[in-house]
Design a protein around this motif. Sequence first.
Motif, PDB file in Angstrom:
ATOM      1  N   LEU A   1       0.642  -1.328  -0.007  1.00  0.00           N
ATOM      2  CA  LEU A   1      -0.042   0.018  -0.134  1.00  0.00           C
ATOM      3  C   LEU A   1       0.786   1.121   0.048  1.00  0.00           C
ATOM      4  CD1 LEU A   1      -2.885   1.383   0.320  1.00  0.00           C
ATOM      5  CD2 LEU A   1      -2.668   1.221   2.585  1.00  0.00           C
ATOM      6  N   GLY A   2       0.821   2.013  -1.173  1.00  0.00           N
ATOM      7  CA  GLY A   2       1.363   3.434  -1.239  1.00  0.00           C
ATOM      8  C   GLY A   2       1.021   4.111   0.189  1.00  0.00           C
ATOM      9  N   ALA A   3       1.766   4.955   0.885  1.00  0.00           N
ATOM     10  CA  ALA A   3       1.414   5.462   2.294  1.00  0.00           C
ATOM     11  C   ALA A   3       1.753   6.859   1.941  1.00  0.00           C
ATOM     12  CB  ALA A   3       2.049   4.612   3.289  1.00  0.00           C
ATOM     13  N   SER A   4       2.133   7.527   1.121  1.00  0.00           N
ATOM     14  CA  SER A   4       2.414   8.934   1.206  1.00  0.00           C
ATOM     15  C   SER A   4       1.578   9.570   0.001  1.00  0.00           C
ATOM     16  CB  SER A   4       3.871   9.204   0.837  1.00  0.00           C
ATOM     17  OG  SER A   4       4.296   8.728  -0.654  1.00  0.00           O
ATOM     18  N   GLY A   5       1.481  10.904   0.270  1.00  0.00           N
ATOM     19  CA  GLY A   5       0.605  11.826  -0.763  1.00  0.00           C
ATOM     20  C   GLY A   5      -0.687  11.501  -0.949  1.00  0.00           C
TER      21      GLY A   5
ATOM     22  N   SER B   1       4.370   1.093   1.648  1.00  0.00           N
ATOM     23  CA  SER B   1       5.617   1.395   0.654  1.00  0.00           C
ATOM     24  C   SER B   1       5.338   3.093   0.308  1.00  0.00           C
ATOM     25  CB  SER B   1       5.131   0.805  -0.630  1.00  0.00           C
ATOM     26  OG  SER B   1       6.201   0.858  -1.719  1.00  0.00           O
ATOM     27  N   HIS B   2       6.413   3.473  -0.175  1.00  0.00           N
ATOM     28  CA  HIS B   2       6.682   5.034  -0.544  1.00  0.00           C
ATOM     29  C   HIS B   2       6.411   5.677   0.618  1.00  0.00           C
ATOM     30  CE1 HIS B   2       6.861   8.089  -3.089  1.00  0.00           C
ATOM     31  NE2 HIS B   2       6.312   7.687  -4.210  1.00  0.00           N
ATOM     32  N   HIS B   3       7.079   5.301   1.781  1.00  0.00           N
ATOM     33  CA  HIS B   3       6.883   6.157   3.013  1.00  0.00           C
ATOM     34  C   HIS B   3       8.336   6.432   3.628  1.00  0.00           C
ATOM     35  CE1 HIS B   3       7.291   1.875   4.156  1.00  0.00           C
ATOM     36  NE2 HIS B   3       7.419   2.185   5.755  1.00  0.00           N
ATOM     37  N   ASP B   4       9.114   6.352   2.666  1.00  0.00           N
ATOM     38  CA  ASP B   4      10.501   6.959   2.928  1.00  0.00           C
ATOM     39  C   ASP B   4      10.809   8.308   2.780  1.00  0.00           C
ATOM     40  OD1 ASP B   4      11.402   6.642   0.556  1.00  0.00           O
ATOM     41  OD2 ASP B   4      12.524   4.840   0.879  1.00  0.00           O
ATOM     42  N   ASP B   5      12.130   8.883   2.980  1.00  0.00           N
ATOM     43  CA  ASP B   5      12.397  10.362   2.767  1.00  0.00           C
ATOM     44  C   ASP B   5      12.624  10.683   1.190  1.00  0.00           C
ATOM     45  OD1 ASP B   5      15.092   9.629   2.448  1.00  0.00           O
ATOM     46  OD2 ASP B   5      15.748  10.691   4.339  1.00  0.00           O
ATOM     47  N   MET B   6      12.931   9.436   0.488  1.00  0.00           N
ATOM     48  CA  MET B   6      13.218   9.300  -1.009  1.00  0.00           C
ATOM     49  C   MET B   6      14.527   9.917  -1.354  1.00  0.00           C
ATOM     50  SD  MET B   6       9.545  10.930  -2.317  1.00  0.00           S
ATOM     51  CE  MET B   6      10.292  11.245  -4.135  1.00  0.00           C
TER      52      MET B   6
ATOM     53  N   GLN C   1       5.503   5.453  11.780  1.00  0.00           N
ATOM     54  CA  GLN C   1       3.835   5.931  12.456  1.00  0.00           C
ATOM     55  C   GLN C   1       2.961   5.202  11.393  1.00  0.00           C
ATOM     56  OE1 GLN C   1       2.919   9.866  13.267  1.00  0.00           O
ATOM     57  NE2 GLN C   1       1.011   9.450  13.782  1.00  0.00           N
ATOM     58  N   VAL C   2       3.371   5.156  10.257  1.00  0.00           N
ATOM     59  CA  VAL C   2       2.254   4.480   9.088  1.00  0.00           C
ATOM     60  C   VAL C   2       1.995   2.920   9.463  1.00  0.00           C
ATOM     61  CG1 VAL C   2       2.186   3.540   6.748  1.00  0.00           C
ATOM     62  CG2 VAL C   2       2.699   6.227   7.163  1.00  0.00           C
ATOM     63  N   VAL C   3       3.053   2.324  10.010  1.00  0.00           N
ATOM     64  CA  VAL C   3       2.845   0.858  10.389  1.00  0.00           C
ATOM     65  C   VAL C   3       2.011   0.943  11.626  1.00  0.00           C
ATOM     66  CG1 VAL C   3       3.932  -1.198  11.307  1.00  0.00           C
ATOM     67  CG2 VAL C   3       5.149   0.383   9.597  1.00  0.00           C
ATOM     68  N   ASP C   4       2.047   1.641  12.485  1.00  0.00           N
ATOM     69  CA  ASP C   4       1.373   1.637  13.707  1.00  0.00           C
ATOM     70  C   ASP C   4      -0.145   1.836  13.340  1.00  0.00           C
ATOM     71  OD1 ASP C   4       3.549   0.869  15.339  1.00  0.00           O
ATOM     72  OD2 ASP C   4       3.788   3.010  15.911  1.00  0.00           O
ATOM     73  N   THR C   5      -0.352   3.025  12.513  1.00  0.00           N
ATOM     74  CA  THR C   5      -1.836   3.325  12.125  1.00  0.00           C
ATOM     75  C   THR C   5      -2.356   2.445  11.211  1.00  0.00           C
ATOM     76  OG1 THR C   5      -0.949   5.900  12.128  1.00  0.00           O
ATOM     77  CG2 THR C   5      -2.859   5.094  10.785  1.00  0.00           C
ATOM     78  N   LEU C   6      -1.760   1.693  10.413  1.00  0.00           N
ATOM     79  CA  LEU C   6      -2.218   0.683   9.744  1.00  0.00           C
ATOM     80  C   LEU C   6      -2.755  -0.653  10.544  1.00  0.00           C
ATOM     81  CD1 LEU C   6       0.003   0.667   6.499  1.00  0.00           C
ATOM     82  CD2 LEU C   6      -2.699   1.247   6.599  1.00  0.00           C
ATOM     83  N   GLN C   7      -1.864  -0.881  11.554  1.00  0.00           N
ATOM     84  CA  GLN C   7      -1.963  -2.136  12.439  1.00  0.00           C
ATOM     85  C   GLN C   7      -3.305  -1.560  13.251  1.00  0.00           C
ATOM     86  OE1 GLN C   7      -0.207  -5.045  12.442  1.00  0.00           O
ATOM     87  NE2 GLN C   7      -2.240  -5.420  13.034  1.00  0.00           N
ATOM     88  N   ASP C   8      -3.415  -0.421  13.823  1.00  0.00           N
ATOM     89  CA  ASP C   8      -4.695  -0.002  14.494  1.00  0.00           C
ATOM     90  C   ASP C   8      -5.690  -0.200  13.944  1.00  0.00           C
ATOM     91  OD1 ASP C   8      -3.073   0.397  16.677  1.00  0.00           O
ATOM     92  OD2 ASP C   8      -2.807   2.822  16.428  1.00  0.00           O
ATOM     93  N   ILE C   9      -5.912   0.228  12.408  1.00  0.00           N
ATOM     94  CA  ILE C   9      -7.193   0.165  11.555  1.00  0.00           C
ATOM     95  C   ILE C   9      -7.248  -1.240  11.258  1.00  0.00           C
ATOM     96  CG2 ILE C   9      -7.935   0.756   9.293  1.00  0.00           C
ATOM     97  CD1 ILE C   9      -6.370   3.217   9.394  1.00  0.00           C
ATOM     98  N   LEU C  10      -6.213  -2.335  11.112  1.00  0.00           N
ATOM     99  CA  LEU C  10      -6.477  -3.584  10.596  1.00  0.00           C
ATOM    100  C   LEU C  10      -7.001  -4.364  11.721  1.00  0.00           C
ATOM    101  CD1 LEU C  10      -6.285  -5.080   7.862  1.00  0.00           C
ATOM    102  CD2 LEU C  10      -3.915  -5.914   8.744  1.00  0.00           C
ATOM    103  N   GLY C  11      -6.526  -4.103  12.974  1.00  0.00           N
ATOM    104  CA  GLY C  11      -6.652  -4.649  14.188  1.00  0.00           C
ATOM    105  C   GLY C  11      -6.250  -6.128  14.075  1.00  0.00           C
TER     106      GLY C  11
END
Length: 227
Positions: A150-154, A178-183, A199-209
């Motif tokens: 999952l693209g996680a920026s923009g 994916s796509h969540h580094d400073d490039m 933080q993207v990892v934690d956010t996705l895990q919270d949503i996915l449960g």
Amino acid sequence: MRWLGVAGWEMTFGGHRLLVDPYLTRQPYQDARGKMDLAGPLRVNARIIDWVLERYLTAAPEFVLVTHGHFDHLADFAPLLNHPKWRHEQVRVLGGETHLNLLRALGVPASRTDDLLLVTGGEHLRHPLRSAESPVDREVTGARPDALVLGASGNAAVYDYFERVLKALGWPRVVVPSHHDDMVTPLDDPRVHDGVNRQVVDTLQDILGDRGQVLDPRHLEVLELPV
């Protein structure tokens, strides 16, 4: 799977190998004010490309997928296809008409014309590992991937992006951001992992449960998908 940074991935399965958006150069793209420098020329980092192909991408892929034509997805295609390690290997490239024409303009040799395969939409591309990356619910409705990259920026302008995508895809049991580094931090810099928005990892895990697992990729390291 091996994360190449930005949206780039190497996938290996059953003796096969494919790449998605292998952008290795990671050139700075901002001006002195921190804005996108639209006048800046593309600069290919041949040293990094040599290093990655020598240590990590040690065999040419059968297919390379072009998702779209932004510089941080497309810029390194021509140097890779012209590289001595790949020059005599058949590497088929899948992309849209505009993207394939951009590749020709960037210097993909005429000898590879037959290896540039046009994808116009609607094709059935068989693949044992299904994945999806789309911000629009209706584009993925009905798809039920086991694993989602999952693209996680923009996506700030897309309301409730993460939850909508996961729900539309039936809550995949494995999600990889994916796509969540400073490039821009070079891939051989030990600090390259510090530029990842974890933080993207934690956010996705919270949503996915407890419906699934979110994996935390690290640059150039092999990521084994759970069976």
